[in-house]
Scaffold this motif. Structure first.
Motif, PDB file in Angstrom:
ATOM      1  N   ARG A 175       1.357  13.413  -1.722  1.00 26.98           N
ATOM      2  CA  ARG A 175       1.689  14.246  -0.607  1.00 26.98           C
ATOM      3  C   ARG A 175       0.208  14.116   0.198  1.00 26.98           C
ATOM      4  NH1 ARG A 175       4.624  19.672   0.744  1.00 26.98           N
ATOM      5  NH2 ARG A 175       4.028  19.805   3.055  1.00 26.98           N
ATOM      6  N   PRO A 176       0.021  13.913   1.548  1.00 27.24           N
ATOM      7  CA  PRO A 176      -1.218  13.908   2.303  1.00 27.24           C
ATOM      8  C   PRO A 176      -1.802  15.495   1.977  1.00 27.24           C
ATOM      9  CG  PRO A 176       0.554  13.221   3.764  1.00 27.24           C
ATOM     10  CD  PRO A 176       1.122  13.984   2.333  1.00 27.24           C
ATOM     11  N   ARG A 177      -3.150  15.519   1.959  1.00 27.91           N
ATOM     12  CA  ARG A 177      -3.965  16.432   1.597  1.00 27.91           C
ATOM     13  C   ARG A 177      -4.176  17.230   2.735  1.00 27.91           C
ATOM     14  NH1 ARG A 177      -8.780  14.417  -2.141  1.00 27.91           N
ATOM     15  NH2 ARG A 177      -7.624  13.764  -3.806  1.00 27.91           N
ATOM     16  N   GLU A 178      -4.366  18.652   2.899  1.00 27.37           N
ATOM     17  CA  GLU A 178      -4.696  19.515   3.976  1.00 27.37           C
ATOM     18  C   GLU A 178      -5.943  19.388   4.054  1.00 27.37           C
ATOM     19  OE1 GLU A 178      -1.659  22.618   5.449  1.00 27.37           O
ATOM     20  OE2 GLU A 178      -2.203  23.045   3.444  1.00 27.37           O
ATOM     21  N   ILE A 179      -6.961  18.303   4.731  1.00 30.30           N
ATOM     22  CA  ILE A 179      -8.083  18.550   4.955  1.00 30.30           C
ATOM     23  C   ILE A 179      -8.388  17.610   6.320  1.00 30.30           C
ATOM     24  CG2 ILE A 179      -8.789  18.567   2.536  1.00 30.30           C
ATOM     25  CD1 ILE A 179      -9.449  15.688   2.584  1.00 30.30           C
ATOM     26  N   GLY A 202       2.816  16.062  13.864  1.00 30.54           N
ATOM     27  CA  GLY A 202       2.559  17.121  12.977  1.00 30.54           C
ATOM     28  C   GLY A 202       3.049  17.402  11.759  1.00 30.54           C
ATOM     29  N   ARG A 203       3.994  16.682  11.417  1.00 33.75           N
ATOM     30  CA  ARG A 203       4.733  16.621   9.997  1.00 33.75           C
ATOM     31  C   ARG A 203       3.827  15.586   8.964  1.00 33.75           C
ATOM     32  NH1 ARG A 203      10.409  18.009   9.728  1.00 33.75           N
ATOM     33  NH2 ARG A 203       9.814  17.930   7.461  1.00 33.75           N
ATOM     34  N   ASP A 204       3.890  15.770   7.921  1.00 36.42           N
ATOM     35  CA  ASP A 204       3.332  15.012   6.879  1.00 36.42           C
ATOM     36  C   ASP A 204       4.335  13.917   6.281  1.00 36.42           C
ATOM     37  OD1 ASP A 204       0.933  16.248   7.077  1.00 36.42           O
ATOM     38  OD2 ASP A 204       1.337  17.427   5.394  1.00 36.42           O
ATOM     39  N   ILE A 205       3.868  12.895   6.267  1.00 37.09           N
ATOM     40  CA  ILE A 205       4.781  11.789   5.611  1.00 37.09           C
ATOM     41  C   ILE A 205       3.762  10.769   4.679  1.00 37.09           C
ATOM     42  CG2 ILE A 205       4.184   9.961   7.706  1.00 37.09           C
ATOM     43  CD1 ILE A 205       7.286   9.334   7.439  1.00 37.09           C
ATOM     44  N   THR A 206       4.614  10.362   3.590  1.00 40.59           N
ATOM     45  CA  THR A 206       3.939   9.167   2.979  1.00 40.59           C
ATOM     46  C   THR A 206       4.954   7.770   2.971  1.00 40.59           C
ATOM     47  OG1 THR A 206       2.936  10.728   1.318  1.00 40.59           O
ATOM     48  CG2 THR A 206       3.103   8.704   0.453  1.00 40.59           C
ATOM     49  N   VAL A 207       4.196   6.689   3.058  1.00 41.24           N
ATOM     50  CA  VAL A 207       5.021   5.593   3.264  1.00 41.24           C
ATOM     51  C   VAL A 207       4.432   4.467   2.076  1.00 41.24           C
ATOM     52  CG1 VAL A 207       5.378   5.730   5.787  1.00 41.24           C
ATOM     53  CG2 VAL A 207       3.326   4.325   4.920  1.00 41.24           C
ATOM     54  N   ALA A 253      -4.182   9.117   9.066  1.00 41.37           N
ATOM     55  CA  ALA A 253      -4.228   8.909   7.624  1.00 41.37           C
ATOM     56  C   ALA A 253      -5.002  10.036   6.976  1.00 41.37           C
ATOM     57  CB  ALA A 253      -4.994   7.406   7.369  1.00 41.37           C
ATOM     58  N   ARG A 254      -4.504  10.413   5.902  1.00 43.38           N
ATOM     59  CA  ARG A 254      -5.423  11.370   5.126  1.00 43.38           C
ATOM     60  C   ARG A 254      -5.172  11.082   3.532  1.00 43.38           C
ATOM     61  NH1 ARG A 254      -3.433  16.871   5.772  1.00 43.38           N
ATOM     62  NH2 ARG A 254      -1.327  16.260   6.643  1.00 43.38           N
ATOM     63  N   PRO A 255      -6.263  11.433   2.999  1.00 45.54           N
ATOM     64  CA  PRO A 255      -6.236  11.248   1.385  1.00 45.54           C
ATOM     65  C   PRO A 255      -5.046  11.846   0.900  1.00 45.54           C
ATOM     66  CG  PRO A 255      -8.292  12.346   2.082  1.00 45.54           C
ATOM     67  CD  PRO A 255      -7.450  12.210   3.330  1.00 45.54           C
ATOM     68  N   LEU A 256      -4.321  11.337  -0.301  1.00 42.47           N
ATOM     69  CA  LEU A 256      -3.206  11.785  -0.843  1.00 42.47           C
ATOM     70  C   LEU A 256      -3.524  12.691  -2.270  1.00 42.47           C
ATOM     71  CD1 LEU A 256      -0.904   8.639  -0.575  1.00 42.47           C
ATOM     72  CD2 LEU A 256      -1.043  10.476   1.132  1.00 42.47           C
ATOM     73  N   GLU A 257      -2.696  13.513  -2.478  1.00 49.28           N
ATOM     74  CA  GLU A 257      -2.579  14.200  -3.821  1.00 49.28           C
ATOM     75  C   GLU A 257      -2.056  13.165  -4.619  1.00 49.28           C
ATOM     76  OE1 GLU A 257      -0.758  17.878  -2.814  1.00 49.28           O
ATOM     77  OE2 GLU A 257      -2.451  18.639  -1.679  1.00 49.28           O
ATOM     78  N   SER A 258      -2.018  13.805  -6.023  1.00 56.62           N
ATOM     79  CA  SER A 258      -1.616  12.914  -7.266  1.00 56.62           C
ATOM     80  C   SER A 258      -0.173  12.627  -7.006  1.00 56.62           C
ATOM     81  CB  SER A 258      -1.850  13.585  -8.309  1.00 56.62           C
ATOM     82  OG  SER A 258      -1.286  14.820  -8.481  1.00 56.62           O
ATOM     83  N   ASP A 259       0.658  13.679  -6.406  1.00 62.69           N
ATOM     84  CA  ASP A 259       2.250  13.069  -6.444  1.00 62.69           C
ATOM     85  C   ASP A 259       2.389  12.278  -4.948  1.00 62.69           C
ATOM     86  OD1 ASP A 259       1.576  15.142  -4.303  1.00 62.69           O
ATOM     87  OD2 ASP A 259       3.121  16.609  -4.900  1.00 62.69           O
ATOM     88  N   VAL A 279       0.873  -1.135   0.016  1.00 65.57           N
ATOM     89  CA  VAL A 279      -0.002  -0.103  -0.164  1.00 65.57           C
ATOM     90  C   VAL A 279       0.764   1.216   0.038  1.00 65.57           C
ATOM     91  CG1 VAL A 279      -1.690  -1.176   1.177  1.00 65.57           C
ATOM     92  CG2 VAL A 279      -0.024  -0.028   2.373  1.00 65.57           C
ATOM     93  N   ARG A 280       0.139   2.248  -0.509  1.00 68.64           N
ATOM     94  CA  ARG A 280       0.709   3.763  -0.454  1.00 68.64           C
ATOM     95  C   ARG A 280      -0.257   4.514   0.473  1.00 68.64           C
ATOM     96  NH1 ARG A 280       1.202   8.673  -4.671  1.00 68.64           N
ATOM     97  NH2 ARG A 280      -0.989   8.068  -4.568  1.00 68.64           N
ATOM     98  N   TRP A 281       0.261   4.851   1.389  1.00 69.10           N
ATOM     99  CA  TRP A 281      -0.682   5.571   2.509  1.00 69.10           C
ATOM    100  C   TRP A 281       0.023   6.704   3.058  1.00 69.10           C
ATOM    101  CZ3 TRP A 281      -3.091   1.152   5.827  1.00 69.10           C
ATOM    102  CH2 TRP A 281      -3.802   0.550   5.218  1.00 69.10           C
ATOM    103  N   GLY A 282      -0.632   7.645   3.605  1.00 72.08           N
ATOM    104  CA  GLY A 282       0.073   8.751   4.172  1.00 72.08           C
ATOM    105  C   GLY A 282      -0.792   9.657   5.081  1.00 72.08           C
ATOM    106  N   GLY A 283      -0.153  10.606   5.758  1.00 74.41           N
ATOM    107  CA  GLY A 283      -0.988  11.368   6.767  1.00 74.41           C
ATOM    108  C   GLY A 283       0.077  12.463   7.485  1.00 74.41           C
ATOM    109  N   THR A 284      -0.457  12.294   8.770  1.00 73.73           N
ATOM    110  CA  THR A 284       0.280  13.419   9.612  1.00 73.73           C
ATOM    111  C   THR A 284       0.695  12.485  10.804  1.00 73.73           C
ATOM    112  OG1 THR A 284      -1.118  14.993   9.110  1.00 73.73           O
ATOM    113  CG2 THR A 284       0.050  15.351  11.228  1.00 73.73           C
TER     114      THR A 284
END
Length: 167
Positions: free
Chosen positions: A86-90, A113-118, A78-84, A56-61
């Protein structure tokens, strides 16, 4: 004279392309592109054993970090990811998951508080205590810590306008 100028132009063009190539994005391609058949966090939470071993490719704060002798465990909101990637700011609550990285991560850099994608495989969840729920665990193969977003102060209506006495 034109024959002696050509090598200079070629060298200059080569240098320009190398410099521009160095400015290109340096994060892993597995982070940039979604994995095929990427299950959602909610689907995995319903049946973790079914998705065990899936990538999986997940991301968030980052919500928390725990360093152990041989690895680091990140708790991620967990937060939804943008096309590149990066976790969205929602502010959507998709849940939480754990990410295990096989080396030491500095808690001052990988702070809450930092955003990360794994990107990695879903593993058997860890026991975290009786009062804490089981969260999906990702064995991380690649990860990317995003730079903080820098926005101008909200009270500046125009980029060149500054309040009186602020010169």
């Amino acid at each position: 004279m034109q024959e002696s100028c050509c090598p200079i132009y070629r060298i200059a063009l080569t240098v320009i392309f190398l410099v521009l190539g160095g400015c290109a994005s340096q994060f892993p391609p597995l982070i940039q592109q979604p994995s095929s058949g990427n299950p959602s966090l909610s689907a995995v939470q319903e049946d973790i054993s079914y998705y065990q071993g899936s990538y999986v490719r997940w991301g968030g704060t980052i919500a928390g970090i725990e360093n152990k002798k041989e690895h680091t465990i990140l708790e991620i909101i967990a937060r939804p990811l943008e096309s590149d990637g990066r976790p969205r700011e929602i502010n959507i609550d998709l849940g939480r998951f754990l990410a295990r990285v096989e080396n030491f991560l500095d808690p001052e850099i990988y702070r809450p508080g930092r955003d990360i994608t794994v990107y990695g495989s879903i593993e058997k969840p860890l026991k975290r205590g009786e009062d804490k729920p089981l969260l999906p665990l990702i064995q991380v193969k690649r990860y990317h810590l995003w730079k903080p977003r820098n926005y101008p102060p909200a009270y500046y209506p125009y980029p060149y306008w500054k309040p009186r006495g602020y010169y």
